[in-house]
Design a protein around this motif. Structure first.
Motif, short mmCIF file in Angstrom:
data_model
loop_
_atom_site.label_atom_id
_atom_site.label_comp_id
_atom_site.label_asym_id
_atom_site.label_seq_id
_atom_site.Cartn_x
_atom_site.Cartn_y
_atom_site.Cartn_z
N VAL A 3 0.84 -1.20 0.00
CA VAL A 3 0.00 0.00 0.00
C VAL A 3 0.87 1.24 0.00
CG1 VAL A 3 -1.67 1.33 1.35
CG2 VAL A 3 -1.99 -1.14 1.06
N LEU A 4 1.90 1.26 0.82
CA LEU A 4 2.81 2.41 0.87
C LEU A 4 3.49 2.62 -0.48
CD1 LEU A 4 4.10 4.60 2.66
CD2 LEU A 4 5.89 2.94 3.22
N ARG A 5 3.90 1.54 -1.12
CA ARG A 5 4.53 1.65 -2.44
C ARG A 5 3.56 2.20 -3.48
NH1 ARG A 5 7.29 -3.83 -3.85
NH2 ARG A 5 7.68 -2.69 -5.77
N ARG A 6 2.29 1.77 -3.42
CA ARG A 6 1.30 2.28 -4.38
C ARG A 6 1.03 3.76 -4.15
NH1 ARG A 6 -1.50 -2.12 -6.91
NH2 ARG A 6 0.20 -3.60 -7.20
N ILE A 7 0.94 4.16 -2.90
CA ILE A 7 0.73 5.58 -2.62
C ILE A 7 1.89 6.38 -3.20
CG2 ILE A 7 0.61 7.34 -0.79
CD1 ILE A 7 -0.86 5.18 0.92
N TRP A 21 -5.17 -0.20 -6.36
CA TRP A 21 -4.93 -1.31 -5.42
C TRP A 21 -4.96 -2.67 -6.10
CZ3 TRP A 21 -3.04 1.68 -2.18
CH2 TRP A 21 -3.68 2.79 -1.65
N LEU A 22 -5.19 -2.71 -7.41
CA LEU A 22 -5.26 -3.99 -8.12
C LEU A 22 -4.00 -4.81 -7.89
CD1 LEU A 22 -6.87 -2.95 -11.52
CD2 LEU A 22 -7.96 -4.15 -9.62
N ASN A 23 -4.19 -6.11 -7.82
CA ASN A 23 -3.11 -7.10 -7.68
C ASN A 23 -2.39 -7.03 -6.35
OD1 ASN A 23 -3.57 -8.31 -10.21
ND2 ASN A 23 -2.46 -6.64 -11.20
N GLN A 38 -2.34 1.91 10.43
CA GLN A 38 -0.98 1.61 10.89
C GLN A 38 0.04 2.58 10.26
OE1 GLN A 38 -0.30 -0.65 13.23
NE2 GLN A 38 1.85 -0.08 13.20
N LEU A 39 -0.10 2.85 8.98
CA LEU A 39 0.83 3.77 8.31
C LEU A 39 0.72 5.18 8.88
CD1 LEU A 39 0.48 2.54 4.60
CD2 LEU A 39 2.49 2.27 6.08
N LEU A 40 -0.48 5.61 9.20
CA LEU A 40 -0.66 6.92 9.83
C LEU A 40 -0.04 6.93 11.23
CD1 LEU A 40 -4.30 7.72 8.69
CD2 LEU A 40 -2.30 9.16 8.23
N HIS A 41 -0.28 5.86 11.99
CA HIS A 41 0.28 5.74 13.35
C HIS A 41 1.81 5.79 13.33
CE1 HIS A 41 0.66 4.47 17.51
NE2 HIS A 41 1.50 3.53 17.10
N GLU A 42 2.41 5.15 12.32
CA GLU A 42 3.86 5.11 12.18
C GLU A 42 4.41 6.37 11.50
OE1 GLU A 42 4.61 1.53 9.99
OE2 GLU A 42 3.97 0.23 11.66
N ALA A 43 3.53 7.29 11.14
CA ALA A 43 3.89 8.54 10.45
C ALA A 43 4.61 8.26 9.13
CB ALA A 43 4.73 9.44 11.36
N ARG A 44 4.20 7.21 8.43
CA ARG A 44 4.78 6.89 7.13
C ARG A 44 3.96 7.52 5.99
NH1 ARG A 44 6.79 0.91 6.89
NH2 ARG A 44 8.17 1.83 5.35
N THR A 61 4.99 10.37 3.77
CA THR A 61 5.55 11.47 4.56
C THR A 61 6.79 12.04 3.88
OG1 THR A 61 4.67 10.47 6.56
CG2 THR A 61 6.39 12.11 6.85
N GLU A 62 7.60 11.18 3.30
CA GLU A 62 8.83 11.64 2.65
C GLU A 62 8.56 12.49 1.41
OE1 GLU A 62 10.44 7.88 0.20
OE2 GLU A 62 9.53 7.36 2.15
N ASP A 63 7.34 12.42 0.86
CA ASP A 63 7.00 13.20 -0.33
C ASP A 63 6.40 14.57 0.01
OD1 ASP A 63 7.90 11.14 -1.94
OD2 ASP A 63 5.91 10.24 -2.14
N LEU A 64 6.05 14.78 1.26
CA LEU A 64 5.42 16.03 1.67
C LEU A 64 6.27 17.26 1.36
CD1 LEU A 64 2.79 17.06 2.79
CD2 LEU A 64 3.73 16.83 5.09
#
Length: 191
Positions: A3-7, A21-23, A38-44, A61-64
């Motif tokens: 999910v993080l990679r797709r975002i 989200w396919l595949n 979980q990703l929000l909680h981890e600030a990712r 977060t790194e793209d902000l």
């Protein structure tokens, strides 16, 4: 992690059903909600509000800092680019429609008599707007890029600045495809 990679691949995504989200095996709404939590909680990832949209979008977060830099330094020299139909940017057609008011269907698998535009029509990005679509064919043996047609979205005016940006776009696309000349089926397209 998927999910993080797709975002990251799309840039901004929402937490709802999406072709982006396919595949990702087993990713149903409940699992996706838990991954987002979980990703929000981890600030990712971070939530991003976009004017006129009811759904929240999310970016890594790194793209902000990149988003903030773009917002603080608007581009004044507009360029035009053709977007590939399977480009990450356009994976979620519903999101593209909501963000840009641009309804795009890749009609390559649409029967000829049901196509609105053409076989391999590419979206046109001009500055920060999707302004239309173009049917462009690289005839590599002849060394010619053929611009069959351009369809502008409602309200788009063919200004001199836009035509210059389009010409540059098509020249770059011709070069990329090994074509030395550009032909238009209607000479009115680029004038």
């Amino acid at each position: 992690m998927f999910v993080l990679r797709r975002i990251g691949a799309v840039g901004l995504l929402w937490n709802r059903a999406s072709d982006a989200w396919l595949n990702i095996g087993g990713l149903k709404a409940e699992q996706r909600n838990e991954v987002f939590r979980q990703l929000l909680h981890e600030a990712r990832i971070v939530a991003v509000a976009v004017d006129q949209m009811k759904d929240m979008l999310y970016c890594r977060t790194e793209d902000l800092p990149l988003i903030e830099a773009v917002l603080q330094n608007p581009v004044t020299n507009l360029r035009c680019e053709l977007i590939a139909p399977l480009d990450n940017f356009i994976w979620d057609r519903k999101l593209i429609n909501e963000l840009f008011g641009f309804d795009y269907t890749w009609e390559i698998y649409t029967p000829t008599n049901k196509r609105k535009f053409g076989y391999y029509v590419l979206p046109l990005l001009y500055g920060e707007s999707l302004i239309g679509r173009a049917e462009v064919i690289a005839e590599r043996k002849a060394g010619t890029l053929v611009v069959k047609n351009i369809w502008y979205e409602n309200g788009i005016k063919s200004t001199k600045q836009l035509r210059t940006a389009l010409n540059n776009c098509f020249q770059n696309f011709a070069l990329f495809n090994g074509c030395e000349t550009i032909s238009t089926e209607s000479m009115l397209l680029l004038k």
